[in-house]
Design a protein around this motif. Structure first.
Motif, PDB file in Angstrom:
ATOM      1  N   ALA A  66       0.816  -1.220   0.000  1.00 31.38           N
ATOM      2  CA  ALA A  66       0.000   0.000   0.000  1.00 31.38           C
ATOM      3  C   ALA A  66       0.846   1.265   0.000  1.00 31.38           C
ATOM      4  O   ALA A  66       0.381   2.326  -0.418  1.00 31.38           O
ATOM      5  N   ALA A  67       2.094   1.167   0.470  1.00 28.24           N
ATOM      6  CA  ALA A  67       2.968   2.346   0.515  1.00 28.24           C
ATOM      7  C   ALA A  67       3.542   2.697  -0.845  1.00 28.24           C
ATOM      8  O   ALA A  67       4.042   3.811  -1.032  1.00 28.24           O
ATOM      9  N   ARG A  68       3.469   1.769  -1.802  1.00 31.18           N
ATOM     10  CA  ARG A  68       4.126   2.010  -3.087  1.00 31.18           C
ATOM     11  C   ARG A  68       3.209   1.790  -4.284  1.00 31.18           C
ATOM     12  O   ARG A  68       3.306   2.470  -5.293  1.00 31.18           O
ATOM     13  N   PRO A  71      -4.311   0.520  -5.619  1.00 30.67           N
ATOM     14  CA  PRO A  71      -5.258  -0.442  -5.017  1.00 30.67           C
ATOM     15  C   PRO A  71      -5.317  -1.776  -5.750  1.00 30.67           C
ATOM     16  O   PRO A  71      -5.381  -2.833  -5.109  1.00 30.67           O
ATOM     17  N   ARG A  72      -5.309  -1.774  -7.073  1.00 29.10           N
ATOM     18  CA  ARG A  72      -5.382  -3.034  -7.814  1.00 29.10           C
ATOM     19  C   ARG A  72      -4.169  -3.907  -7.540  1.00 29.10           C
ATOM     20  O   ARG A  72      -4.289  -5.133  -7.372  1.00 29.10           O
ATOM     21  N   SER A  73      -2.999  -3.287  -7.493  1.00 25.59           N
ATOM     22  CA  SER A  73      -1.795  -4.061  -7.205  1.00 25.59           C
ATOM     23  C   SER A  73      -1.814  -4.596  -5.780  1.00 25.59           C
ATOM     24  O   SER A  73      -1.372  -5.729  -5.526  1.00 25.59           O
ATOM     25  N   VAL A  74      -2.321  -3.794  -4.847  1.00 23.72           N
ATOM     26  CA  VAL A  74      -2.424  -4.252  -3.460  1.00 23.72           C
ATOM     27  C   VAL A  74      -3.337  -5.470  -3.367  1.00 23.72           C
ATOM     28  O   VAL A  74      -3.023  -6.460  -2.688  1.00 23.72           O
ATOM     29  N   ILE A  75      -4.488  -5.406  -4.051  1.00 30.70           N
ATOM     30  CA  ILE A  75      -5.408  -6.547  -4.060  1.00 30.70           C
ATOM     31  C   ILE A  75      -4.744  -7.762  -4.712  1.00 30.70           C
ATOM     32  O   ILE A  75      -4.935  -8.914  -4.270  1.00 30.70           O
ATOM     33  N   ALA A  76      -3.927  -7.523  -5.745  1.00 26.65           N
ATOM     34  CA  ALA A  76      -3.219  -8.634  -6.394  1.00 26.65           C
ATOM     35  C   ALA A  76      -2.244  -9.288  -5.419  1.00 26.65           C
ATOM     36  O   ALA A  76      -2.155 -10.532  -5.353  1.00 26.65           O
ATOM     37  N   PHE A  77      -1.509  -8.478  -4.660  1.00 28.57           N
ATOM     38  CA  PHE A  77      -0.603  -9.048  -3.656  1.00 28.57           C
ATOM     39  C   PHE A  77      -1.397  -9.846  -2.616  1.00 28.57           C
ATOM     40  O   PHE A  77      -0.975 -10.929  -2.182  1.00 28.57           O
ATOM     41  N   LEU A 117      -6.338   2.260   1.866  1.00 30.71           N
ATOM     42  CA  LEU A 117      -5.264   3.199   2.218  1.00 30.71           C
ATOM     43  C   LEU A 117      -4.453   3.590   0.989  1.00 30.71           C
ATOM     44  O   LEU A 117      -4.031   4.744   0.849  1.00 30.71           O
ATOM     45  N   SER A 118      -4.230   2.649   0.089  1.00 32.04           N
ATOM     46  CA  SER A 118      -3.502   2.951  -1.142  1.00 32.04           C
ATOM     47  C   SER A 118      -4.272   3.958  -1.994  1.00 32.04           C
ATOM     48  O   SER A 118      -3.685   4.884  -2.567  1.00 32.04           O
ATOM     49  N   ALA A 119      -5.598   3.773  -2.093  1.00 28.63           N
ATOM     50  CA  ALA A 119      -6.413   4.719  -2.859  1.00 28.63           C
ATOM     51  C   ALA A 119      -6.365   6.104  -2.234  1.00 28.63           C
ATOM     52  O   ALA A 119      -6.273   7.125  -2.947  1.00 28.63           O
ATOM     53  N   LEU A 120      -6.392   6.174  -0.898  1.00 29.22           N
ATOM     54  CA  LEU A 120      -6.305   7.468  -0.217  1.00 29.22           C
ATOM     55  C   LEU A 120      -4.952   8.118  -0.449  1.00 29.22           C
ATOM     56  O   LEU A 120      -4.863   9.326  -0.690  1.00 29.22           O
ATOM     57  N   ARG A 126      -2.203  13.034  -5.900  1.00 30.70           N
ATOM     58  CA  ARG A 126      -2.749  13.827  -7.015  1.00 30.70           C
ATOM     59  C   ARG A 126      -3.017  15.265  -6.574  1.00 30.70           C
ATOM     60  O   ARG A 126      -2.779  16.206  -7.344  1.00 30.70           O
ATOM     61  N   GLU A 127      -3.519  15.434  -5.353  1.00 28.38           N
ATOM     62  CA  GLU A 127      -3.760  16.783  -4.840  1.00 28.38           C
ATOM     63  C   GLU A 127      -2.448  17.546  -4.708  1.00 28.38           C
ATOM     64  O   GLU A 127      -2.369  18.741  -5.034  1.00 28.38           O
ATOM     65  N   LEU A 128      -1.402  16.865  -4.233  1.00 20.84           N
ATOM     66  CA  LEU A 128      -0.103  17.518  -4.097  1.00 20.84           C
ATOM     67  C   LEU A 128       0.456  17.915  -5.457  1.00 20.84           C
ATOM     68  O   LEU A 128       1.017  19.009  -5.622  1.00 20.84           O
ATOM     69  N   ILE A 129       0.287  17.043  -6.450  1.00 18.84           N
ATOM     70  CA  ILE A 129       0.763  17.367  -7.797  1.00 18.84           C
ATOM     71  C   ILE A 129       0.026  18.591  -8.343  1.00 18.84           C
ATOM     72  O   ILE A 129       0.632  19.470  -8.969  1.00 18.84           O
ATOM     73  N   ALA A 130      -1.294  18.662  -8.091  1.00 17.88           N
ATOM     74  CA  ALA A 130      -2.066  19.812  -8.567  1.00 17.88           C
ATOM     75  C   ALA A 130      -1.593  21.092  -7.883  1.00 17.88           C
ATOM     76  O   ALA A 130      -1.446  22.140  -8.530  1.00 17.88           O
ATOM     77  N   VAL A 131      -1.337  21.019  -6.570  1.00 17.61           N
ATOM     78  CA  VAL A 131      -0.868  22.197  -5.842  1.00 17.61           C
ATOM     79  C   VAL A 131       0.492  22.635  -6.352  1.00 17.61           C
ATOM     80  O   VAL A 131       0.757  23.828  -6.557  1.00 17.61           O
ATOM     81  N   ARG A 132       1.373  21.668  -6.595  1.00 19.40           N
ATOM     82  CA  ARG A 132       2.705  22.015  -7.096  1.00 19.40           C
ATOM     83  C   ARG A 132       2.629  22.624  -8.487  1.00 19.40           C
ATOM     84  O   ARG A 132       3.395  23.519  -8.822  1.00 19.40           O
ATOM     85  N   SER A 133       1.702  22.139  -9.314  1.00 16.23           N
ATOM     86  CA  SER A 133       1.561  22.696 -10.657  1.00 16.23           C
ATOM     87  C   SER A 133       1.144  24.159 -10.594  1.00 16.23           C
ATOM     88  O   SER A 133       1.672  25.002 -11.330  1.00 16.23           O
TER      89      SER A 133
END
Length: 369
Positions: A66-68, A71-77, A117-120, A126-133
């Motif tokens: 979840a740290a990296r 969500p789909r990859s987490v469910i796969a693991f 948690l991964s989705a959050l 994404r919010e941080l990227i928008a703020v940085r942009s």
């Protein structure tokens, strides 16, 4: 992130010390850890034989993913961990089905929670990227890339913001070509973040307009001071140094509480001190001292370095300040931009790769006609 044409770099491009290297190393570890956990669980299960201890360890894989991963990859693991648990649970001597079902159910719950948690995490990223942009757009609008050539002058800039996550800071610079010759400003706004950026935009806007209108450089200072007095709070101020090049072989400097420029004349670095101590812009009315023009010869090949106190106040792990005049003297080369590149690299090395304050370097050279 380097753009050689304008010699203006975004803050995150400038920080090239051990900090970014450590971040990349941590990201790599986070990416491979879930695989290592699954492989380790399989090895333990084979060597230790049937049991529940190794089965409970499988829950670490989706939790760490979840740290990296998304969500789909987490469910796969989680699905792979469940499949491994069910397969190994079929061996002779394994715990009862009821005991295994409880552990596998817990693994499924942990997988679902990790995916959420991964989705959050991805949403926050994404919010941080928008703020940085937005911040980078604001920074580019204020600190527009300076041209490599302004009249008979060559220009190079390096800028690093302390608030690298926002790519924005309180240092400002500008170079304009006016009917009275090229003019430049280097200033440092008190504070950081959006309030400092707002003040920086005000200072640069007034400077660019007044520099074209006023024959006297001190009148440009007065215009900026009057505007700041009307718009700043009582505790706000801006240290600034304004430079004018009224003729090819001479420059004028007006210093208002800013760190003194460095002049490179015939390969010797000297500090251009003001004739008297003058308060920063926004506070001139509180003192009888007024800025005085310092006139300095500026021959072909000479250089002038303007900078902010984020450069000279950068400390190493022993608390020693960055010795800017000595480092500039050491890195004088025939390559104009190479001098500034080397100086900036030494600054980052001195401070461990990450600055604690905004830092700007503006190098001006009188070039051959």
């Amino acid at each position: 992130m380097a753009r050689t044409q304008s010699r203006h770099h975004a803050p995150d491009e400038l920080v090239t010390g051990p900090g970014p290297q450590l971040s990349r190393r941590v990201a790599l570890i986070a990416a491979i850890t879930p695989f290592v956990v699954i492989a380790t669980d399989l090895l333990v299960a084979v060597l230790a034989g049937p049991g529940l201890r190794w089965l409970s360890m499988l829950a670490a894989a989706p939790a760490l993913a979840a740290a990296r991963y998304g969500p789909r990859s987490v469910i796969a693991f989680g699905a792979v961990s469940l499949a491994i648990g069910v397969t190994l649970g079929m061996r002779p001597g394994s715990p009862s089905v009821d005991d295994q079902a409880f552990v596998l159910a817990a693994l499924a719950v942990i997988t679902v929670a990790s995916a959420l948690l991964s989705a959050l995490r991805q949403r926050r990223e994404r919010e941080l990227i928008a703020v940085r942009s937005v911040a980078e757009a604001a920074q580019q609008a204020i600190l527009a890339p300076v041209p490599e050539r302004v009249g008979s002058l060559r220009i190079a800039v390096r800028y690093s913001a302390a608030a690298a996550e926002a790519s924005i800071g309180g240092d400002l610079y500008g170079v304009v070509l006016t009917p009275f010759g090229p003019r430049a400003i280097m200033a440092d706004v008190r504070g950081k973040g959006l309030p400092a950026v707002s003040t920086a935009a005000l200072v640069l806007g007034v400077f660019r307009e007044a520099a074209h209108d006023e024959p006297d450089l001190l009148r440009v200072v007065d215009r900026v001071e009057n505007s700041l007095r009307r718009n700043l709070g009582s505790d706000d101020f801006v240290t600034a140094v304004l430079v004018g090049f009224p003729s090819p072989d001479r420059l004028h400097i007006a210093n208002c509480g800013h760190v003194p420029p460095l002049l490179v004349h015939r390969q010797v670095v000297t500090v251009v001190e003001p004739e008297s101590t003058v308060p920063p812009l926004g506070l001139l009315e509180l003192s009888e001292a007024r800025p005085v023009l310092v006139s300095v010869a500026f021959e072909e090949g000479d250089q002038l370095l303007l900078y902010t106190d984020g450069v000279t106040e950068a400390r190493n792990h022993q608390g020693v300040f960055f010795p800017l005049p000595e480092r500039l003297q050491q890195h004088l080369t025939a390559d104009f931009t190479g001098t500034l590149d080397a100086l900036h690299a030494r600054l980052l090395d001195h401070n461990g790769g990450r600055l604690n304050d905004d830092a700007a370097l503006l190098l001006i050279q009188r070039a051959a006609p």
